[in-house]
Design an enzyme around this catalytic site. Sequence first.
Site: not given
Length: 235
Positions: A13, A37, A41, A50, A204-205
């Site tokens: 998300v 973090k 996983t 990430d 988005e992006g």
Amino acid sequence: MRTLIVTGTGTGVGKTVVTAAVATLAAAAGERVVVLKPAQTGIEPGAPGDLADVTRLTGGAVAVRELARYPDPLAPATAARRSGRAPLRVADVTAAASDTAAGPGVDLLLVEGAGGLLVRLNDDGETLGDVATALDAPVLLVASAGLGVLNTAALTAEALDRRHLTFTGTVVGAYPEQPDLAERTNLADLPTVTGAPLLGVLPEGLGRADPQGFTEAARCGLHPVLGGQWVPPLP
């Protein structure tokens, strides 16, 4: 040191992008930021995860730390069990937060969870919600944009309320350039169903942007509460 927990209405998300956006604006304001973090996983040892994205998007302006990594793309408890590795525990996260607070001049600690608030960290049932309780830290929710998010956001809000945790607000992590009807109306409905303010909408992006463009987009897409200049749409 301020601490903020970042969770999501699900996976994919935009949690990492939102975490990086909050981090880059704080760093641009002169703050020393650490992004933690607890569990990564679905990434093999040595592969970029990430936190590599956070480092890239912020131009290396923030410090990062990962506590546990499991190769299967599953909930941390399941992934740890399948890998045979030690599971992550709330005590591991609180110890890392204490270490960070003891460091020189840290202003902001961002703790990015895996998936949603109640995803299990271990087979004893500990969750990111328990981490937030142990750290007495407010929670920022990253929401998807489209149909179905009102239910998952409302459930998260209810879980936060039951735990007496502070719900800072919601950020939509990946808003499409051409939103459909649900994506448009959700911006007005999210504050109603969660009881918490909408604190930003990121395009988005955005995760593909260069550091300068990312910082500019973060400033335009996040509310002043999070260091930006975004103004919520009128109802």
